[in-house]
Design an enzyme around this catalytic site. Structure first.
Site: not given
Lengths: 508, 392
Positions: B89, B210, B336
């Site tokens: 990430c 989330c 993301h």
């Protein structure tokens, strides 16, 4: 002529029965649900059936652990594993080797996988008997298990249950029970049948034809072949494939006391395991017992002299009724899905690591044996060994491969609600601090999703993770102890574990 | 340490979202064009001497062929030296760090750092399952992304009394910030009650705890500080950076109330920059899940360990709060797209330090901004970059 082919008493020496264990899945399928699915009038009773992560191998593992615990025998003392199942999880493949590794038996352990029919459980027992009597094997582990897959809409579907039973067999001296006599008779007739390539088991015969011309003649021929007729007070375990035939068999062999009575009503027909599960009621105290099994055109009668309660008998008998965890209802569609008989239109998404890949080859033993690498410098256990060439704590390259502990306490956990097939949601996953200090993270049991808490005592159970690209993939899952210190492989002997657990829950 | 000082002179991104109609290459081109047009005094694309591209997802997500050769061609710079960075990430933030080191080394004076990620070309189920089945065939089975962070929430709640309301307050704040950021995937306010009532995803995390699955791309232009004035009169300087690793699997973690890998990366970055957490004006941190931001603000030293939930609930991390965190909307609202995430965070820090983000502008007291990512199989790597307006 047939008598000269079958060893009778005097040909094989008696052997001892040191302990017994059993496992029955907690799932129950209502027969009336099945009948209703086919537009039939309601049946009655419930059948023990596997959930999606269970099969005859995971049941066998559970029973084997319980039997070893009960007998007080360590895995390394076992010389051979005799496993009987009519439907091994892999039609061709390393079913026996998988079970052996998961139990933690050594790579030098022999034995065999008996199959072909539900007579396989007694075939395994007889093979173990011969090996121990001949002195070739010191301690044999016998496992009979089945979770047959009946064809949808067949009569077998309304009688097929599931279960496993395991026996530790060794020399007769000092044993609480001894196997003393046996006879086998063979008739080339069909009974419950599954052809090559057929997915489900069915009954080829009219039930009356089966009863009159096959079942009763076959069973009585085996009993009649025993050199000495079992005494009148003998407790009998007789085949009861549909919950009604058992009475007819008992009458045909002259059985007065039937220890297998009522077993079908609780779990259905457990196939290869049925006969030995039916025997459990006869192992609780002194007396003579006789187990009769039939299947695949073969019938065998085995006479057992019981001098003292066989260790594990009570716990194994309790397992038939649901054991510590109790039972849970499974609906018919979910059972069809678990059996691979209800499949979605779209192909399941293939997993990232196929069972045929080198990663699985490297991981096979550490996966099934749940192995770690114990550092010889600082003692840290790193799991799995294949991803830890050096100690993650101190960097030392030296260490030994060890089996990690099978009990522990929940450090933290989640409940995953968003798992695509083949996973089942909600699926707990827990980080567990095992009793040997190893930290591990594994899937949990769906039935624990609501109750799992930090600090819970848990034990590890072998389960089938998935069938991927046609291959069953096994591994351990975390199961919450219902009573701290209990559980299939703890057997209540780990008293200190129980007190630690209670103290831990209070302090946390 | 002897290294050339590095300046950021341009940054841009495309609107994040489910970009079903844009290819990987089109997204890269869009981000590059945005970065080029952002340079105050103009920028000729051919001034780029080298490029670092961050794309995290590889073999499982249909980006098998994406490499250092893909992006230069897509943005009209075929021939330029280019290398792909993958570091979980933090791939984007590590690409930035590596780009800064390339400039700092003196080998190149003008370097493009670009992050591009296609998250939605595969179905959710397929993405989920691929994630759940990669790595060791057993030890990470069934570990979808929330499984990697939810255990920390369970333990943080157990040890510190952190509540679901506190977790939810992070999502509420970041969704609010997202409504102020035209590049954010989500552009709507949510309430604590909505977060609590959203479907469970991975207990104790629910859907609105989330981040979404988002496509996106972002790019920044780094130059040797001595040449910064050729491009802008308002450069932002690279003050420091830090990277740290940890054992990747969850069962190898020493604690479930924090991510020591973040603390270690931050310590390195603070030391290099010569600042401490109380001299940071705003931070763009890794909030893939609400619990992650709570761990971050504790592990980065902004909030005392265990108090992250209360601090979030009480607004300390809001745009007007003591330490504004994720004014861009963060991963929870902006999205993301993994390789692009860190680069987009850098872009936000660059704009914030230049005071040009309008309604979501934070108050600048020290002239320092911090950018952070953490990730890997189970938070095995963290990267922290610190930018400053203070002269190097």
């Amino acid at each position: 002529m047939s008598q000269s082919n079958t060893p009778g008493p005097g040909v094989v020496s008696p052997v001892g029965l040191l302990g017994i264990g059993a496992a029955v899945p907690s799932g129950r399928l209502s027969v009336s649900d099945v009948a209703a699915g086919w537009g039939q009038r309601a049946g009655s009773g419930a059948l023990a059936v596997c959930g999606p992560d269970e099969d005859c191998l995971t049941l066998a593992w559970s029973a084997a652990g319980a039997a070893l615990d009960a007998a007080g025998v360590e895995a390394h003392e076992v010389g051979a594993l005799y496993w009987g199942t009519a439907r091994p999880p892999m039609a061709e493949g390393p079913s026996h080797a998988f079970l052996l590794a998961a139990i933690g038996l050594g790579s030098d352990v022999g034995g065999l996988l008996a199959g072909g029919s539900v007579h396989a459980g007694l075939d395994a027992l007889v093979a173990a008997w011969d090996a121990v009597a001949a002195g070739a094997v010191g301690v044999a582990l016998v496992v009979a298990s089945d979770a047959l897959v009946p064809g949808p809409g067949t009569g077998a579907e309304k009688s097929t249950g599931a279960g496993a039973v395991a026996l530790v067999v060794s020399g007769p001296t000092g044993a609480p029970a001894r196997l003393v006599a046996r006879a086998t008779r063979v008739r080339p007739l069909l009974d419950r049948y599954r052809g090559d390539g057929q997915a489900g088991t069915g009954d080829p015969y009219d039930p009356r034809l089966y009863r009159e011309r096959e079942l009763l003649p076959s069973v009585t021929s085996a009993v009649d072949a025993l050199a000495d007729r079992p005494p009148p007070e003998t407790r009998w375990s007789v085949p009861d494939p549909d919950g009604r035939l058992g009475k007819a068999v008992a009458a045909a062999v002259g059985a007065k006391a039937v220890s297998s009575e009522g077993v079908f009503a609780q779990i259905g027909d457990a196939g290869s395991a049925a006969g030995l599960l039916g025997l459990l009621g006869a192992l609780g105290g002194p007396g003579t017992a006789c187990v009769v099994g039939t299947g695949g055109g073969r019938s065998t009668a085995v006479v057992i002299e019981v001098s003292a309660p066989v260790p594990g008998q009570q716990r194994a008998a309790a397992a038939i009724g649901g054991g510590d965890a109790g039972t849970r209802s499974l609906n018919y569609p979910s059972v069809l899905r678990s059996r691979g008989q209800l499949v979605p239109l779209s192909d399941p998404v293939p997993m990232g690591v196929p069972p045929g890949s080198a990663a699985f080859v490297r991981g096979s033993e550490e996966l099934l044996g749940l192995l770690g690498r114990k550092c010889d410098s600082c003692g840290t256990v790193c799991v799995p060994p294949s991803i830890h060439p050096v100690c993650m704590n101190c960097g030392s390259p030296g260490g030994d491969i060890v089996q990690v502990a099978r009990r522990g306490r929940v450090q933290t956990f989640v409940v995953n609600h968003t798992m695509p097939p083949p996973f089942e949601a909600p699926l707990p996953l827990a980080v567990v601090d095992l009793d040997d200090g190893t930290r591990i993270m594994l899937q949990g049991m769906p039935e624990d999703a609501a109750a799992l808490e930090i600090g819970d005592r848990v034990h590890l159970e072998l389960r089938r993770y998935a069938i991927e690209r046609g291959v069953p993939v096994y591994g351990f899952k975390v199961q919450r102890d219902v009573h701290p210190g209990s559980g299939p492989n703890g057997n209540g002997t780990n008293g200190s574990g129980a007190s630690v657990a209670l103290a831990g829950r209070e302090s946390s | 340490m002897s290294w050339n000082r590095v300046a950021v002179v341009g940054g841009g991104l495309i609107r994040f979202g489910e970009l079903f109609d844009q290819s990987y290459e089109q997204m890269a081109h869009g981000a590059f064009a945005a970065a080029v047009s952002s340079v105050d005094k103009g920028f000729d694309p051919h001034q780029v001497e080298a490029a670092i591209v961050a794309t995290q997802r590889g073999t499982l997500w249909g980006q098998e062929g994406i490499g250092g050769n893909t992006v230069p061609s897509a943005i009209g710079l075929a021939g330029v030296p280019c290398t792909r960075v993958e570091n979980a990430c933090p791939s984007g933030s590590d690409a930035f760090r590596i780009g800064a080191m390339v400039v700092a080394s003196g080998v190149h004076d003008v370097v493009l750092v670009i992050g591009v990620e296609k998250m939605r070309d595969k179905s959710t189920d397929e993405g989920l399952l691929s994630r759940a089945a990669s790595g060791h065939p057993i030890y990470n089975r069934a570990e979808t992304a929330p499984v990697l962070f939810a255990p920390f929430a369970t333990r943080h709640m157990h040890e510190f009394g952190t509540t679901r309301e506190m977790l939810a307050s992070v999502a509420v704040k970041n969704h609010h910030n997202g409504t102020l950021d035209p590049y954010a995937h989500f552009q709507s306010e949510i309430t604590v009650d909505q977060v609590l009532a959203s479907p469970p995803v991975c207990h104790p995390l629910h859907l609105l705890d989330c981040c979404p699955q988002t496509d996106g791309a972002a790019a920044v232009i780094l130059v040797n500080a001595e040449r910064a004035r050729e491009f802008t009169d308002k450069p932002v300087w690279v003050a420091g950076f830090g990277v740290a690793t940890d054992h990747p699997y969850l069962h190898e973690k020493s604690t479930f109330t924090g991510l020591p890998v973040t603390t270690l990366a931050a310590e390195r970055a603070y030391q290099m920059a010569g600042v401490g957490p109380n001299q940071i004006d705003m931070a763009e941190v890794h909030d893939c899940f609400t619990i992650t931001e709570i761990l971050d603000i504790e592990d980065l030293g902004f909030i005392e360990k265990g108090k992250g939930g209360v601090a979030s609930l009480e607004g300390e991390t809001a745009i007007g709060g003591r330490i504004p965190v994720n004014p861009s909307g963060g991963l929870l609202s902006k999205g993301h797209p993994i390789g692009a995430t860190g680069v987009a965070q850098i872009t936000e820090c660059y704009w914030q330090l230049r005071g040009e983000v309008g309604e979501r502008q934070v108050e600048l007291r020290h002239g320092n901004a911090l950018q952070h990512n953490v990730g890997g199989r189970g938070s095995g790597v963290s990267v922290v970059n610190i930018l400053t307006t203070n002269n190097p």
